[in-house]
Design a protein around this motif. Structure first.
Motif, PDB file in Angstrom:
ATOM      1  N   SER A 115     -15.200  11.324   2.143  1.00 22.26           N
ATOM      2  CA  SER A 115     -13.724  11.186   2.380  1.00 22.26           C
ATOM      3  C   SER A 115     -13.363   9.616   1.356  1.00 22.26           C
ATOM      4  CB  SER A 115     -13.036  11.225   3.611  1.00 22.26           C
ATOM      5  OG  SER A 115     -13.387  12.428   4.202  1.00 22.26           O
ATOM      6  N   HIS A 116     -12.239   9.609   0.587  1.00 14.23           N
ATOM      7  CA  HIS A 116     -11.518   8.454   0.425  1.00 14.23           C
ATOM      8  C   HIS A 116     -10.212   8.358   0.554  1.00 14.23           C
ATOM      9  CE1 HIS A 116     -10.882   5.366  -2.718  1.00 14.23           C
ATOM     10  NE2 HIS A 116     -10.082   6.041  -3.231  1.00 14.23           N
ATOM     11  N   PHE A 117      -9.792   7.372   1.108  1.00  9.01           N
ATOM     12  CA  PHE A 117      -8.012   6.922   1.208  1.00  9.01           C
ATOM     13  C   PHE A 117      -7.718   5.605   0.917  1.00  9.01           C
ATOM     14  CE2 PHE A 117     -10.170   9.466   5.027  1.00  9.01           C
ATOM     15  CZ  PHE A 117      -9.123  10.514   4.958  1.00  9.01           C
ATOM     16  N   ASN A 118      -6.661   5.781   0.166  1.00  9.07           N
ATOM     17  CA  ASN A 118      -5.994   4.548  -0.181  1.00  9.07           C
ATOM     18  C   ASN A 118      -4.904   4.363   0.567  1.00  9.07           C
ATOM     19  OD1 ASN A 118      -7.279   4.493  -2.793  1.00  9.07           O
ATOM     20  ND2 ASN A 118      -6.165   6.194  -3.606  1.00  9.07           N
ATOM     21  N   ILE A 119      -4.836   3.141   0.935  1.00  3.49           N
ATOM     22  CA  ILE A 119      -3.832   2.503   2.108  1.00  3.49           C
ATOM     23  C   ILE A 119      -2.736   1.731   1.230  1.00  3.49           C
ATOM     24  CG2 ILE A 119      -3.269   1.236   4.325  1.00  3.49           C
ATOM     25  CD1 ILE A 119      -6.203   2.220   5.102  1.00  3.49           C
ATOM     26  N   ASP A 120      -1.494   1.770   1.290  1.00  4.42           N
ATOM     27  CA  ASP A 120      -0.809   0.965   0.790  1.00  4.42           C
ATOM     28  C   ASP A 120       0.645   0.843   1.561  1.00  4.42           C
ATOM     29  OD1 ASP A 120       0.585  -0.482  -1.370  1.00  4.42           O
ATOM     30  OD2 ASP A 120       1.365   1.533  -2.313  1.00  4.42           O
ATOM     31  N   ASN A 121       1.409  -0.171   1.365  1.00  4.39           N
ATOM     32  CA  ASN A 121       2.552  -0.573   1.787  1.00  4.39           C
ATOM     33  C   ASN A 121       2.517  -0.592   3.254  1.00  4.39           C
ATOM     34  OD1 ASN A 121       5.534  -1.084   1.248  1.00  4.39           O
ATOM     35  ND2 ASN A 121       5.917   1.054   2.094  1.00  4.39           N
ATOM     36  N   LEU A 122       1.285  -1.241   3.959  1.00  8.81           N
ATOM     37  CA  LEU A 122       1.399  -1.477   5.386  1.00  8.81           C
ATOM     38  C   LEU A 122       1.861  -2.865   5.532  1.00  8.81           C
ATOM     39  CD1 LEU A 122      -1.949  -1.004   7.268  1.00  8.81           C
ATOM     40  CD2 LEU A 122      -0.451  -2.837   7.847  1.00  8.81           C
ATOM     41  N   THR A 123       2.929  -2.802   6.257  1.00 14.56           N
ATOM     42  CA  THR A 123       3.616  -3.895   6.511  1.00 14.56           C
ATOM     43  C   THR A 123       3.442  -4.587   7.887  1.00 14.56           C
ATOM     44  OG1 THR A 123       5.382  -3.574   4.919  1.00 14.56           O
ATOM     45  CG2 THR A 123       5.701  -5.377   6.372  1.00 14.56           C
ATOM     46  N   TYR A 124       2.866  -5.820   8.007  1.00 10.07           N
ATOM     47  CA  TYR A 124       2.661  -6.443   9.449  1.00 10.07           C
ATOM     48  C   TYR A 124       3.815  -7.530   9.362  1.00 10.07           C
ATOM     49  CZ  TYR A 124       0.864  -9.027  13.359  1.00 10.07           C
ATOM     50  OH  TYR A 124       0.448  -9.710  14.408  1.00 10.07           O
ATOM     51  N   ARG A 125       4.613  -7.452  10.446  1.00 12.56           N
ATOM     52  CA  ARG A 125       5.866  -8.542  10.724  1.00 12.56           C
ATOM     53  C   ARG A 125       5.319  -9.683  11.665  1.00 12.56           C
ATOM     54  NH1 ARG A 125       8.221  -3.525  11.576  1.00 12.56           N
ATOM     55  NH2 ARG A 125       8.466  -4.097  13.632  1.00 12.56           N
ATOM     56  N   ALA A 132       5.553 -26.929  12.920  1.00 16.39           N
ATOM     57  CA  ALA A 132       6.046 -27.607  11.853  1.00 16.39           C
ATOM     58  C   ALA A 132       6.825 -26.906  10.604  1.00 16.39           C
ATOM     59  CB  ALA A 132       4.798 -28.249  11.160  1.00 16.39           C
ATOM     60  N   VAL A 133       6.704 -25.435  10.826  1.00 12.79           N
ATOM     61  CA  VAL A 133       7.556 -24.686   9.935  1.00 12.79           C
ATOM     62  C   VAL A 133       8.751 -24.207  10.499  1.00 12.79           C
ATOM     63  CG1 VAL A 133       5.397 -24.110   8.787  1.00 12.79           C
ATOM     64  CG2 VAL A 133       6.381 -22.597  10.345  1.00 12.79           C
ATOM     65  N   VAL A 134       9.944 -24.035   9.454  1.00 12.17           N
ATOM     66  CA  VAL A 134      10.953 -23.463  10.093  1.00 12.17           C
ATOM     67  C   VAL A 134      11.149 -21.847   9.575  1.00 12.17           C
ATOM     68  CG1 VAL A 134      13.650 -23.561   9.545  1.00 12.17           C
ATOM     69  CG2 VAL A 134      12.245 -25.692   9.179  1.00 12.17           C
ATOM     70  N   ASP A 135      10.384 -21.473   8.696  1.00 17.13           N
ATOM     71  CA  ASP A 135      10.402 -20.046   8.430  1.00 17.13           C
ATOM     72  C   ASP A 135       9.470 -19.249   9.341  1.00 17.13           C
ATOM     73  OD1 ASP A 135      10.846 -17.237   7.187  1.00 17.13           O
ATOM     74  OD2 ASP A 135      10.055 -17.893   5.421  1.00 17.13           O
ATOM     75  N   LYS A 136      10.014 -18.598  10.321  1.00 18.47           N
ATOM     76  CA  LYS A 136       8.987 -18.111  11.457  1.00 18.47           C
ATOM     77  C   LYS A 136       8.577 -16.592  11.083  1.00 18.47           C
ATOM     78  CE  LYS A 136       8.947 -21.740  14.113  1.00 18.47           C
ATOM     79  NZ  LYS A 136       7.943 -22.667  14.460  1.00 18.47           N
ATOM     80  N   LYS A 137       9.468 -15.958  10.449  1.00 21.49           N
ATOM     81  CA  LYS A 137       9.380 -14.541  10.260  1.00 21.49           C
ATOM     82  C   LYS A 137       8.683 -14.471   8.803  1.00 21.49           C
ATOM     83  CE  LYS A 137      11.225 -13.012  14.014  1.00 21.49           C
ATOM     84  NZ  LYS A 137      10.883 -12.254  14.992  1.00 21.49           N
ATOM     85  N   ILE A 138       7.365 -13.898   8.845  1.00 18.96           N
ATOM     86  CA  ILE A 138       6.602 -13.745   7.718  1.00 18.96           C
ATOM     87  C   ILE A 138       6.079 -12.425   7.317  1.00 18.96           C
ATOM     88  CG2 ILE A 138       4.783 -14.816   6.076  1.00 18.96           C
ATOM     89  CD1 ILE A 138       4.750 -17.035   8.038  1.00 18.96           C
ATOM     90  N   PRO A 139       6.683 -11.372   6.406  1.00 20.06           N
ATOM     91  CA  PRO A 139       6.198 -10.075   6.389  1.00 20.06           C
ATOM     92  C   PRO A 139       4.886 -10.138   5.533  1.00 20.06           C
ATOM     93  CG  PRO A 139       7.923 -10.293   5.109  1.00 20.06           C
ATOM     94  CD  PRO A 139       7.885 -11.654   5.816  1.00 20.06           C
ATOM     95  N   ILE A 140       3.922  -9.459   5.651  1.00 20.38           N
ATOM     96  CA  ILE A 140       2.599  -9.421   5.111  1.00 20.38           C
ATOM     97  C   ILE A 140       2.436  -8.098   4.858  1.00 20.38           C
ATOM     98  CG2 ILE A 140       0.146 -10.061   5.267  1.00 20.38           C
ATOM     99  CD1 ILE A 140       0.726 -12.203   7.265  1.00 20.38           C
ATOM    100  N   ALA A 141       2.145  -7.818   3.505  1.00 21.57           N
ATOM    101  CA  ALA A 141       1.897  -6.501   2.865  1.00 21.57           C
ATOM    102  C   ALA A 141       0.638  -6.244   2.587  1.00 21.57           C
ATOM    103  CB  ALA A 141       2.694  -6.141   1.470  1.00 21.57           C
ATOM    104  N   PHE A 142      -0.302  -5.246   3.125  1.00 25.28           N
ATOM    105  CA  PHE A 142      -1.336  -4.845   3.220  1.00 25.28           C
ATOM    106  C   PHE A 142      -1.817  -3.640   2.172  1.00 25.28           C
ATOM    107  CE2 PHE A 142      -1.464  -7.470   7.026  1.00 25.28           C
ATOM    108  CZ  PHE A 142      -2.828  -8.000   6.903  1.00 25.28           C
TER     109      PHE A 142
END
Length: 245
Positions: A115-125, A132-142
């Motif tokens: 079996s082979h799978f492609n995983i796309d557009n998995l977003t971790y909020r 020390a940072v102001v921008d706390k919400k960082i979406p990460i796309a896997f």
């Protein structure tokens, strides 16, 4: 009277021989898995009969890229969403018929599946806790790929239908396989991560309740890399319908 009995016996013998010859002439079967369609999994199979008791089936299945059914049962975290998955599999399956043979009756089937799978557009909020940072919400796309090799055993039964036994109903009662799954999934952050955030992100991903895989996480300023290397268990069941020729 004896002549009548002899004639009837000859006729019965001729009919039986004709039926057996007809069965031996139709040694090819093509089928489609009907139950897998509900999961966007399209599977097609070709079975070749070699003897009364033995055949080999080769099947190919594919899943078009799209949302993953029942994903909440695999990844139980509200910060993960938008997962799209697509892939394919190939299964080689020798069959041993225990009943009537020539493609019908009960059977047992050891099999190998890739079996082979492609995983796309998995977003971790990801929510940063770095003071020390102001921008706390960082979406990460896997996105990434996984592969698995498996061996298993299935028990089923197949029936020939129609006046000429041209149609096929194949029921997979139960099957299970075991193997290994490997792959790499890479996550890209919307901005550069601080060392504090990298450590926090690594811990957050390691704490995700992912029930199917064992995995290793590394992080950097660009995001994270998840390396999968895990045992893999799977089950098979379903109903296929096809044509015999």
């Amino acid at each position: 009277m004896n002549k009548i009995l002899i004639t009837i016996s000859l006729l019965c013998s001729l009919i039986a021989n004709a039926q057996q010859k007809n069965e031996q002439e139709k040694m090819n079967l093509v089928k489609m898995n009907l139950t897998a369609i509900a999961f966007r999994n399209y599977q097609f199979a070709y079975e070749r009969l070699f003897t009364k008791r033995f055949s080999v089936q080769v099947s190919y299945g594919f899943i078009p890229a799209g949302q993953v059914p029942l994903i909440d049962e695999v990844i139980k975290d509200d910060n993960v969403d938008n997962i799209k998955l697509g892939g394919s599999n190939i299964t080689v399956e020798p069959r041993f018929y225990l009943g009537k043979g020539y493609g019908h009756g009960f059977y047992v089937a050891p099999y190998y599946r890739y079996s082979h799978f492609n995983i796309d557009n998995l977003t971790y909020r990801y929510t940063s806790e770095d003071p020390a940072v102001v921008d706390k919400k960082i979406p990460i796309a896997f996105s990434g790929k996984t592969n698995s090799n498996n061996i298993g055993l299935m028990i089923g039964a197949q029936w020939l239908l129609g006046r000429r036994d041209n149609w096929v109903l194949d029921v997979w009662f139960i099957g299970g396989h075991y193997g290994g799954a490997t792959g790499t999934i890479t996550g890209k952050s919307a901005r550069a991560l601080t060392p504090y955030e990298q450590n926090q992100l690594k811990e957050d991903i390691e704490d995700l309740d992912i029930t199917l895989f064992k995995y290793k996480v590394t992080t950097n300023s660009s995001g994270a890399v998840i390396d999968l290397d895990s045992d893999w268990l799977g089950v098979r069941s379903g109903i296929s319908f096809g044509y015999r020729f």
